[in-house]
Design an enzyme around this catalytic site. Structure first.
Site, PDB file in Angstrom:
ATOM      1  N   LYS A 288       8.444 -22.519   9.690  1.00 40.63           N
ATOM      2  CA  LYS A 288       8.864 -21.284  10.344  1.00 40.63           C
ATOM      3  C   LYS A 288       9.148 -21.576  11.816  1.00 40.63           C
ATOM      4  O   LYS A 288       8.357 -22.216  12.494  1.00 40.63           O
ATOM      5  CB  LYS A 288       7.770 -20.219  10.209  1.00 40.63           C
ATOM      6  CG  LYS A 288       8.193 -18.831  10.658  1.00 40.63           C
ATOM      7  CD  LYS A 288       7.114 -17.796  10.353  1.00 40.63           C
ATOM      8  CE  LYS A 288       7.564 -16.396  10.754  1.00 40.63           C
ATOM      9  NZ  LYS A 288       6.543 -15.370  10.432  1.00 40.63           N
ATOM     10  N   GLU A 377      -1.812  -4.908  -0.828  1.00 42.46           N
ATOM     11  CA  GLU A 377      -2.297  -3.589  -0.434  1.00 42.46           C
ATOM     12  C   GLU A 377      -3.171  -2.952  -1.512  1.00 42.46           C
ATOM     13  O   GLU A 377      -4.188  -2.310  -1.207  1.00 42.46           O
ATOM     14  CB  GLU A 377      -1.125  -2.669  -0.101  1.00 42.46           C
ATOM     15  CG  GLU A 377      -0.362  -3.039   1.147  1.00 42.46           C
ATOM     16  CD  GLU A 377       0.734  -4.077   0.916  1.00 42.46           C
ATOM     17  OE1 GLU A 377       1.423  -4.437   1.880  1.00 42.46           O
ATOM     18  OE2 GLU A 377       0.886  -4.520  -0.250  1.00 42.46           O
ATOM     19  N   ARG A 405       2.204   1.528  -1.385  1.00 44.37           N
ATOM     20  CA  ARG A 405       2.107   0.583  -2.481  1.00 44.37           C
ATOM     21  C   ARG A 405       0.749   0.663  -3.180  1.00 44.37           C
ATOM     22  O   ARG A 405       0.586   0.158  -4.292  1.00 44.37           O
ATOM     23  CB  ARG A 405       2.336  -0.843  -1.974  1.00 44.37           C
ATOM     24  CG  ARG A 405       3.509  -0.982  -1.017  1.00 44.37           C
ATOM     25  CD  ARG A 405       3.834  -2.419  -0.725  1.00 44.37           C
ATOM     26  NE  ARG A 405       4.778  -2.933  -1.703  1.00 44.37           N
ATOM     27  CZ  ARG A 405       5.217  -4.184  -1.725  1.00 44.37           C
ATOM     28  NH1 ARG A 405       4.781  -5.059  -0.847  1.00 44.37           N
ATOM     29  NH2 ARG A 405       6.078  -4.573  -2.644  1.00 44.37           N
TER      30      ARG A 405
END
Length: 643
Positions: A288, A377, A405
């Site tokens: 990244k 979640e 969610r």
């Protein structure tokens, strides 16, 4: 400042232009694409590190596949900047995430190359599988379907559910697992350890390559079938590494791990995989922030750094001499530590957002009492419920948009069992540049209809502290929601002694005449600002900060409706089923008659822009509140404007 693309990139408007180049020229394209992203984001802002990490993959995908006929699905959207630039949006890329500009995420309404709109994670495999099954049913057997998912997003249950289905579908699906050990913060959990093991296992990878090469040379015929070869390959790999069968046990052909920054290897591999039917997974390793040293070194900081000097790496921050209010999320982060020092049963839970929620400070100071569960979640909520059954006081911090969610878990695992889990819903209201996928517009309606639920919203930082303090007291026996917005509050002097707020009680900010304004949460400050303007015109509405959507302060509402026949409600949530609706229901249930004007998020999708721009568009900023008062009172007053 005019930013120009490099020599080759300037000639590419669509992937068809990219495919005219030789494979040798792709190295230069990657360099120019990476530099273009750095140039634009440093000046105009946006997400940064994720797209730099997939530059080579982006180029390779559009080079090897016939997009948009071949369907490419990006998981989340932080990594899709290079994709946007190569698919007709290079010249408007500087408008990315700006008001009325292009979206920061793939958006089906923006381009045919954006095959699936995303903002939340872990949807790519299921979406691409659906596309692949549809293509198979339509007889489009030559059509490719590619899902690009990060290793952080792979931790979510949705991803595993889709993998489980993909393995028995025989669909023409390629899953690319972009393994960089990061989501926004470093990844956590057993999957991360597994991917590290499979990536670094030289024995496994050497055996795997040797077996693959050997099988390619074996005669396939009546006595040695391809099915037998496949079983032999799986058996040998199983002897080498017990963990090698995770994906293949789900009937997905596994390839990799390969260097995700080797453009030649990527193109060759993708072109080979294009000719292999059925579900398969390519595991690539990337970094990244690749190509920008500071972003590679501190990947969390450079996920979305804001404006910066691309040469020195200095991130531009406003220099303000006077004390400034803190961000609401930072108030949460400091306050939960204070409370945890007083209450040994307190624990903090977050699904992959320790930095964004500021739970990171508790994780550093009290590592055994603060947990990042990854992008999960649903698990975060049920884990919190399990902790609560054993007497723990749990602050479950989830962004309002992401809490959607875990709705089933909120209902079944928390509310039905009446467990006192404290849900801190960060990013409530219109969050800004992330747009419709991230706005916390719906939490009041979807929480308000659940029995046993307490729903509150602080008008300022002190109120947030006191609501957190009140929620963790032993007297609270129910699920407790505290919703607050992204960004700064209004109180530089915010760290004050805790005071209990009785559940279901509001407060009168200012008495008035003719009209009463009822606000919930941070928009109460917009009311305060509007009042200053109205008072110059001789108008003095009353202002009530209700603090609780559920239960409502019925004593206060009785007083309001007995004294005023004009009422305005203000909220930073959806008007349908929201706070204003709750007030209307109270009025109807108690046979009051009044003229009511509700201000909040209208029944349409609000796109992206600065929060102030979006609040103005939605019609609940200070100007809109003042206008609503004037309209309701029928006043013909000249609006003063400063030059």
């Amino acid at each position: 400042m005019e930013i120009t693309a490099g020599q080759l990139l300037s000639q590419i408007e669509y992937p068809s232009d990219l495919r005219k180049l030789s494979k040798e020229q792709l190295h230069q394209v990657c360099d120019e694409l990476r530099q273009f992203i750095i140039d634009v984001v440093s000046v105009h802002g946006g997400h940064f590190g994720a797209s730099l990490g997939v530059v080579e993959l982006t180029v390779a995908l559009h080079y090897a596949f016939n997009t948009p006929y071949d369907q490419l699905v990006w998981d989340v959207g932080h990594q899709a900047y290079g994709h946007k630039i190569l698919t007709g949006r290079k010249n408007v890329f500087h408008t990315n995430r700006k008001y009325k500009g292009i979206s920061g995420f793939p958006n089906r309404g923006e381009s045919e190359y954006d095959t699936f709109g995303v903002g939340h994670s872990s949807t790519s495999i299921g979406a691409a599988l659906g596309m692949a099954i549809a293509s198979k049913n339509k007889g489009e057997h030559d059509r490719q379907h590619i899902a690009v998912i990060g290793d952080g997003a792979m931790t979510a249950g949705m991803a595993f559910e889709a993998l489980n289905h993909a393995g028995v579908s025989n669909a023409n699906l390629l899953i690319i697992l972009n393994d960089n050990c990061m989501s926004i913060d470093p990844n956590v959990g057993a999957l991360k350890e597994y991917l590290t093991d499979i990536t670094t296992s030289h024995t496994y990878n050497k055996f795997r390559d040797d077996v693959w090469n050997l099988l390619g040379k074996l005669p396939v015929g009546k006595n040695f079938t391809r099915d037998m070869a496949s079983k032999l390959e799986a058996s040998v790999k199983g002897m080498v590494s017990k963990s090698s069968n995770l994906f293949e046990s789900l009937n997905l052909r596994y390839f990799g791990a390969i260097d995700g920054h080797n453009i030649t290897k990527l193109v060759d591999t993708l072109q080979d995989l294009r000719d292999i039917p059925g579900p398969k997974l390519l595991h690539i390793n990337t970094t990244k922030g690749k190509g920008y040293a500071l972003a590679e070194k501190d990947q969390t900081k450079w996920h979305a750094p804001g404006l910066f000097d691309k040469i020195t790496g200095e991130i531009f921050k406003k220099v303000i001499e006077t004390p400034q209010p803190p961000k609401y999320q930072d108030v949460f982060g400091h306050t939960i530590i204070e409370l945890a020092e007083l209450n040994k049963t307190i624990m903090g839970i977050t699904p992959a957002m320790p930095s964004g929620s500021s739970l990171k400070w508790m994780m550093e100071k009290m590592p055994d009492r603060a947990i990042d569960v990854g992008i999960c979640e649903q698990h975060a909520v049920t884990l919190s419920a399990g902790l609560a059954t054993q007497g723990m006081t749990v602050f479950c911090n989830i962004y309002s948009s992401f809490m959607q969610r875990a709705y089933d878990q909120v209902v079944h695992d928390v509310a039905i069992q009446n467990l006192p889990v404290i849900f801190c819903l960060d990013r409530a209201g219109l969050v800004g540049e992330d747009g419709a996928t991230h706005h916390g517009a719906y939490d009041i309606p979807y929480m308000r209809c659940i029995p046993n639920m307490v729903i509150s919203a602080p008008m300022n930082e002190e109120e947030l502290r006191n609501l957190m303090y009140s929620a963790q007291l032993p007297s609270n026996k129910s699920p407790f929601v505290i919703r607050y917005p992204r960004g700064e509050g209004v109180m530089p002097d915010w760290r004050r002694p805790f005071a209990q707020i009785k559940v279901g009680t509001g407060r009168k900010i200012q008495d008035g005449r003719d009209v009463a304004i009822l606000s919930i949460g941070h928009p109460g400050n917009f009311v305060t600002e509007a009042m200053k303007e109205l008072m110059t015109d001789g108008l003095q509405p009353a202002h009530y900060d209700m603090r609780f959507v559920k239960p409502l302060d019925t004593e206060m509402l009785h007083d309001v409706f007995q004294r005023y026949d004009r009422v305005i409600t203000v909220e930073d949530g959806a008007l349908q089923g929201g706070f204003g609706s709750a007030v209307l229901e109270f009025m109807a249930d108690n046979d009051y008659k009044a003229e009511i004007k509700r201000l909040g998020i209208p029944d349409r999708l609000i796109e992206h822009g600065k929060p102030t721009e979006l609040q103005r568009e939605a019609g609940y900023d200070a100007t809109a509140i003042a206008s609503a008062v004037r309209e309701m009172l029928g006043s013909k007053i000249t609006v003063h404007s400063s030059l």
